[in-house]
Structures are given as C-alpha cells and as structure tokens.
Write a protein that holds these residues in place. Structure first.
Motif, short mmCIF file in Angstrom:
data_model
loop_
_atom_site.label_atom_id
_atom_site.label_comp_id
_atom_site.label_asym_id
_atom_site.label_seq_id
_atom_site.Cartn_x
_atom_site.Cartn_y
_atom_site.Cartn_z
N TYR A 152 14.40 -10.42 -3.08
CA TYR A 152 13.88 -10.75 -1.98
C TYR A 152 13.14 -9.73 -1.13
N MET A 153 13.33 -8.32 -1.25
CA MET A 153 12.50 -7.20 -0.73
C MET A 153 11.19 -7.40 -1.47
N PHE A 154 11.05 -7.49 -2.72
CA PHE A 154 9.47 -7.62 -3.29
C PHE A 154 8.99 -8.76 -2.89
N LYS A 155 9.66 -9.95 -2.45
CA LYS A 155 8.98 -11.00 -2.08
C LYS A 155 8.44 -10.92 -0.63
N LYS A 156 9.14 -10.13 0.05
CA LYS A 156 8.71 -9.78 1.48
C LYS A 156 7.51 -8.84 1.44
N LEU A 157 7.18 -8.10 0.25
CA LEU A 157 6.15 -7.42 0.11
C LEU A 157 4.99 -8.16 -0.51
N LEU A 175 1.83 -8.64 -8.06
CA LEU A 175 1.18 -8.54 -6.69
C LEU A 175 -0.35 -8.07 -7.21
N ASP A 176 -1.34 -8.98 -7.12
CA ASP A 176 -2.62 -8.47 -7.13
C ASP A 176 -3.32 -7.99 -5.95
N VAL A 177 -3.73 -6.82 -6.09
CA VAL A 177 -4.15 -5.96 -4.46
C VAL A 177 -5.61 -6.57 -4.35
N SER A 178 -5.78 -7.67 -3.71
CA SER A 178 -6.99 -8.00 -3.10
C SER A 178 -7.45 -6.67 -2.02
N ASP A 179 -8.63 -7.18 -1.51
CA ASP A 179 -9.06 -6.12 -0.38
C ASP A 179 -8.13 -6.37 0.70
N GLN A 180 -7.78 -7.50 0.88
CA GLN A 180 -6.85 -7.91 1.99
C GLN A 180 -5.55 -7.24 1.96
N GLU A 181 -5.07 -7.51 0.62
CA GLU A 181 -3.72 -6.72 0.46
C GLU A 181 -3.83 -5.23 0.49
N ARG A 182 -4.91 -4.72 0.02
CA ARG A 182 -5.08 -3.33 0.10
C ARG A 182 -5.16 -2.71 1.54
N TRP A 183 -5.86 -3.58 2.27
CA TRP A 183 -6.05 -3.06 3.99
C TRP A 183 -4.49 -3.27 4.47
N TRP A 184 -3.71 -4.19 3.98
CA TRP A 184 -2.32 -4.34 4.52
C TRP A 184 -1.58 -3.16 4.29
N LEU A 185 -1.73 -2.87 2.77
CA LEU A 185 -0.84 -1.82 2.17
C LEU A 185 -1.24 -0.47 2.80
N GLU A 187 -2.49 0.14 5.66
CA GLU A 187 -1.89 -0.02 7.17
C GLU A 187 -0.49 -0.06 7.31
N GLN A 188 0.45 -0.24 6.28
CA GLN A 188 1.78 -0.14 6.28
C GLN A 188 2.18 1.24 6.25
N THR A 189 1.26 2.09 5.45
CA THR A 189 1.71 3.66 5.20
C THR A 189 0.94 4.40 5.67
N ASN A 190 0.15 4.18 6.87
CA ASN A 190 -0.72 5.00 7.64
C ASN A 190 -0.10 6.30 8.20
N HIS A 191 1.17 6.17 8.30
CA HIS A 191 2.09 7.10 9.19
C HIS A 191 2.47 8.19 8.05
N VAL A 192 2.36 7.86 6.84
CA VAL A 192 2.75 8.86 5.65
C VAL A 192 1.75 10.13 5.71
#
Length: 209
Positions: A152-157, A175-185, A187-192
């Motif tokens: 379930y967690m991976f499907k949410k990702l 998961l294939d990391v398209s430009d859109q997926e890369r941007w989302w990823l 963004e999700q980790t910009n606090h790290v």
C-alpha cells in the motif's frame, strides 16, 4: 557502496546514516525475529556473518545501504546510533545491462515505529538520493504478498504493480521516474539536509568501518 560511507541525510522523522560495524549487533538482534525473516525473505546469520555482510554492503558497487534512525532521538547527539535505530533502507543495482534501474527495500524493524510515516520518509529520501547521486531513473520493489502495508505504501508513492510471482508469493511494483515524477520526488524531500557523518559523530580524522 562507498559513495555514501560519509553521508548523513537528515529528515523530519528519520535520519539516514551509512551502515557501519557499530550498527551490526543491533541489526543482528533484529534479524533473529522470524517475522522479519519472513517479511524480508532472509535467512538467519551468525553475528560474524552479519559483520561480513556489513563489509560487503559497504564495499560492493551494486549495493547502497543506509540505517534508519529516529531523528528526534538522534539529533543533538543525545542518542548513540545503535540506540536510535529503527530500520534500514537499501538500493540494489543488480541489472548489469541497465545501471539506471534500482531495486529498493525498506525495513522498519521496530514495530513501535510502523504506521507512523517513518518508512515513507525513508523510502522517499533513498529514492531522491538514488535519482540525484546514482543516476537511477527506474525503481522496482519486490514485496511479499502478505505484506499489505508495504504494498500500500509503495502504491501511495506512485509505484504500479507489474508482476506477481505465485511461487515466491511476491509482488513486483515499479516506478519510472519521468520529469514530472522527478520534480514531485525532489519536492517531497526538499527539507532533507545532507551532512558529513564523520563530522557529526566521530572525532576529527577518524573514519568508522
């Protein structure tokens, strides 16, 4: 993998640190659990075999491993690594013909930390690290069919189920990391925050193995 042997990734819930010899006894203790052996499809190892495994994970070019720590407990050096460990996260670059494919694994070994977002943040942080530092553009996760929470967690990702192996009772998600997926990823980790492990936890000039 030696590329991350001095890398700390500090997030909100979790901090990722390289897997060193100091972590082995706690990790070995975890892996005596029949539940974790089943969920990770692992065989129990002796402590010496566990130390050998740690050295191979550090040295082999096709394995990237971080230990997952509780950020709140660990920050400020109030807690030694081995006392703050909650799990581990791994990337395996096992397809020699496609170095852009990484198989990702996450284990939250401490049951009290499950279902609280620790696995999700650790997985996102590792994926972001793989995209930024290892050139990964495709991720796969192979999960036991009974491990519904992880599926379930991976499907949410944004992972999609691509195969079911009824013999091994295993689901493959991708998961294939398209430009859109890369941007989302990203963004999700910009606090790290990325930091030096040596500077944070060890005396100057000393590198733990």
């Amino acid at each position: 993998m030696k590329i991350n042997q001095n890398t700390v990734l500090q997030g909100q819930r979790v901090t990722l640190v390289p897997y060193t010899a100091a972590h082995v006894p706690r990790y070995h203790e975890w892996m005596q659990s029949e539940e974790l052996q089943r969920l990770t499809a692992s065989e129990p190892l002796s402590l010496e075999q566990e130390y050998e495994m740690q050295r191979s994970w550090r040295d082999d070019a096709d394995k990237c491993t971080f230990i997952v720590l509780d950020t709140e407990r660990w920050s400020g050096q109030a807690c030694a690594d081995e006392d703050c460990m909650v799990g581990d996260v791994n990337l395996f670059l096992t397809d020699a013909e496609d170095p852009t494919l990484g198989e990702i694994e996450i284990m939250i070994a401490d049951p009290s930390y499950r279902g609280r977002g620790f696995g999700k943040e650790a997985t996102l942080m590792m994926m972001s690290y793989g995209v930024r530092n290892l050139g990964i553009t495709k991720f796969e996760a192979k999960i036991g069919q009974e491990n519904e929470a992880s599926i379930y967690m991976f499907k949410k990702l944004h992972f999609k189920e691509v195969a079911v192996n009824s013999i091994f009772q295993e689901v493959t998600l991708r998961l294939d990391v398209s430009d859109q997926e890369r941007w989302w990823l990203l963004e999700q980790t910009n606090h790290v925050e990325e930091k030096s492990y040596v500077e944070l936890k060890l005396p100057a000039g000393v590198l733990q193995t």
